[in-house]
Design an enzyme around this catalytic site. Structure first.
Site, mmCIF file in Angstrom:
data_model
loop_
_atom_site.group_PDB
_atom_site.id
_atom_site.type_symbol
_atom_site.label_atom_id
_atom_site.label_comp_id
_atom_site.label_asym_id
_atom_site.label_seq_id
_atom_site.Cartn_x
_atom_site.Cartn_y
_atom_site.Cartn_z
ATOM 1 N N ARG A 26 11.323 62.437 22.260
ATOM 2 C CA ARG A 26 11.794 62.463 23.636
ATOM 3 C C ARG A 26 10.611 62.928 24.486
ATOM 4 O O ARG A 26 9.959 62.113 25.105
ATOM 5 C CB ARG A 26 13.000 63.404 23.738
ATOM 6 C CG ARG A 26 13.785 63.286 25.001
ATOM 7 C CD ARG A 26 14.989 64.222 25.007
ATOM 8 N NE ARG A 26 14.622 65.634 24.800
ATOM 9 C CZ ARG A 26 15.486 66.642 24.767
ATOM 10 N NH1 ARG A 26 16.779 66.408 24.900
ATOM 11 N NH2 ARG A 26 15.079 67.874 24.599
ATOM 12 N N TYR A 58 51.105 59.068 31.981
ATOM 13 C CA TYR A 58 50.511 57.761 32.234
ATOM 14 C C TYR A 58 50.479 56.934 30.959
ATOM 15 O O TYR A 58 50.082 57.420 29.908
ATOM 16 C CB TYR A 58 49.085 57.901 32.765
ATOM 17 C CG TYR A 58 49.020 58.373 34.196
ATOM 18 C CD1 TYR A 58 49.514 57.577 35.224
ATOM 19 C CD2 TYR A 58 48.475 59.613 34.497
ATOM 20 C CE1 TYR A 58 49.449 58.018 36.538
ATOM 21 C CE2 TYR A 58 48.406 60.055 35.814
ATOM 22 C CZ TYR A 58 48.900 59.253 36.826
ATOM 23 O OH TYR A 58 48.844 59.682 38.123
ATOM 24 N N MET A 109 44.812 63.933 36.193
ATOM 25 C CA MET A 109 43.731 64.556 36.964
ATOM 26 C C MET A 109 43.970 66.050 37.161
ATOM 27 O O MET A 109 43.042 66.857 37.089
ATOM 28 C CB MET A 109 43.609 63.860 38.329
ATOM 29 C CG MET A 109 42.401 64.296 39.125
ATOM 30 S SD MET A 109 42.302 63.483 40.729
ATOM 31 C CE MET A 109 41.858 61.825 40.257
ATOM 32 N N LYS A 142 19.621 76.654 31.705
ATOM 33 C CA LYS A 142 19.656 75.392 32.448
ATOM 34 C C LYS A 142 21.103 74.928 32.656
ATOM 35 O O LYS A 142 22.016 75.458 32.014
ATOM 36 C CB LYS A 142 18.871 74.341 31.665
ATOM 37 C CG LYS A 142 19.465 74.074 30.296
ATOM 38 C CD LYS A 142 18.480 73.376 29.372
ATOM 39 C CE LYS A 142 19.137 73.043 28.055
ATOM 40 N NZ LYS A 142 18.169 72.703 27.022
HETATM 41 C C1 LIG Z 1 18.384 73.315 25.810
HETATM 42 C C2 LIG Z 1 17.187 73.589 24.977
HETATM 43 C C3 LIG Z 1 17.214 74.597 24.007
HETATM 44 C C4 LIG Z 1 18.482 75.341 23.633
HETATM 45 O O1 LIG Z 1 19.255 74.564 22.749
HETATM 46 P P1 LIG Z 1 20.644 75.119 22.163
HETATM 47 O O2 LIG Z 1 21.051 74.096 21.187
HETATM 48 O O3 LIG Z 1 21.577 75.215 23.318
HETATM 49 O O4 LIG Z 1 20.355 76.442 21.555
HETATM 50 C C5 LIG Z 1 16.018 74.896 23.372
HETATM 51 N N1 LIG Z 1 14.880 74.203 23.639
HETATM 52 C C6 LIG Z 1 14.846 73.194 24.531
HETATM 53 C C7 LIG Z 1 13.573 72.462 24.777
HETATM 54 C C8 LIG Z 1 15.990 72.854 25.220
HETATM 55 O O5 LIG Z 1 15.964 71.844 26.100
#
Ligand SMILES: *Cc1c(COP(=O)(O)O)cnc(C)c1O
Length: 357
Positions: free
Chosen positions: A128, A254, A302, A35
């Site tokens: 969540r 800056y 930047m 992702k």
């Molecule tokens: C992103 C994610 C993972 C992977 O987590 P890492 O800490 O990057 O290994 C696993 N399960 C779910 C549901 C996730 O959203």
């Protein structure tokens, strides 16, 4: 001359990391998390490097479709499920696997004629996504009765604090609660993120879901990827574009945030927060100059950052500066910035040239 600011993506390192992670959970199949543009490494590039994985996991259908368009036929799991009947149909057309975590998604499946592989998500403490264990049996009955589940229903939960020793909620408790909840149900189980794979063997089950470790980093405060035999997937580098002599008492950058303690030279490197090298980087954050340690002084701008050359009298315009990656763990930089390696890796901007090797 083109700007030298680069993110070198080492696909051999990514493939190596997948092998290393498999060794830690030899009985489990691997759902490689790609992702967020493959944690900033490039979605398709990362997925191709992980083509030896058993499945891919993504956040949304757009990411899943990108994997399909690249020609990879692996199972793809939508970790947040679908958000409309149209998405559910697209998931079916492309044989994506769908996480169902919410009564609303259950209704979507009941009202649709689509049949898709389903992972039912159970919330054991992350609070969540997912069904409370007390509601899980009822949700499962509805799923099985919906006619929308292709193949055997599977189960997952997500660990909130597996990377924190003594953390709350306790990962061991989450694992026990999950296994207790699903104990009478057939079907594969998945619990482990990277921290679970590395530190919680009882979380391995039939499917692991590593993300960050595949990219060569870890979520831990006290261990880097290289301590665990992992190699960095991304090295961010640039070059010095100027050498600046400054007098004792001269203020740099800056806000005049840093004052030269003596007559000295500074190197100006062509990277800044416009490239994803965070403004929060503080004086003292390490960089590698021609492979040797130096440090940032003053504020990041930047497009540029200033580097202490007191230990580097030979430094010249065009010298290489590594911000993180090979030889300089991204975890260490994250600690200096007060963030996590995930955010640094995901945050490299489009202006940076990605070299995939
Ligand atoms: C992103 C994610 C993972 C992977 O987590 P890492 O800490 O990057 O290994 C696993 N399960 C779910 C549901 C996730 O959203």
């Amino acid at each position: 001359m083109t700007r030298a600011t680069r993110a070198r993506i080492d696909t051999d390192a990514l493939t190596h990391n997948l092998t290393q992670i498999r060794r830690r959970a030899p009985e489990a199949r691997v759902m490689a998390c790609v992702k967020a543009n493959g944690y900033g490494h490039g979605l398709v590039e990362a997925a191709k490097a992980f083509r030896g994985a058993d499945a891919f996991a993504v956040a949304c259908i757009e990411e899943a479709l990108e994997i399909r368009s690249s020609g990879l036929g692996h199972p793809v799991v939508l970790l947040e499920g679908v958000h409309s009947a149209a998405e559910l149909n697209r998931a079916q057309e492309n044989n994506f696997e769908v996480v169902i975590h919410d009564p609303w998604q259950l209704s979507l499946l009941e009202e649709s004629h689509a049949r898709v592989p389903v992972w039912m998500k159970i919330d054991t403490g992350m609070h969540r996504l997912g069904f409370d264990p007390a509601e899980a049996a009822e949700a499962r009955e509805r799923l099985l009765g919906s006619g929308g589940v292709k193949g055997e229903l599977r189960y997952m939960t997500h660990l909130a604090s597996a990377d924190l020793p003594g953390g709350e909620p306790d990962a061991g408790q989450q694992i026990r609660d999950f296994l207790e909840c699903v104990k009478d149900w057939p079907g594969e189980r998945s619990i482990a993120n990277s921290a679970g794979v590395i530190d919680w063997p009882e979380s391995h089950q039939q499917w692991i879901r590593p993300g960050i470790a595949l990219y060569g980093a870890t979520p831990f405060a006290d261990r880097c990827g290289r301590d665990l035999g992992l190699r960095p997937g991304m090295t961010v580098s640039t070059e010095l574009i100027a050498i600046k002599s400054i007098r004792k008492g001269g203020q740099v950058g800056y806000g005049g945030f840093w004052t030269a303690p003596e007559d000295m030279q500074l190197g100006v490197a062509a990277i800044g927060y416009g490239d994803g090298y965070p403004w929060h980087v503080a004086t003292g954050t390490p960089v590698l100059l021609n492979g040797e340690l130096s440090q940032v002084v003053g504020r990041v701008s930047m497009d540029m950052v200033t580097i202490d050359l007191r230990q580097h009298p030979q430094a010249a315009v065009g010298d290489q500066v590594v911000l993180w990656g090979e030889g300089l763990p991204v975890e260490e930089i994250a600690r200096h910035v007060g963030t996590i390696p995930y955010e640094l890796l995901c945050g490299v901007t489009r202006r940076v040239k990605f070299d995939v090797v």
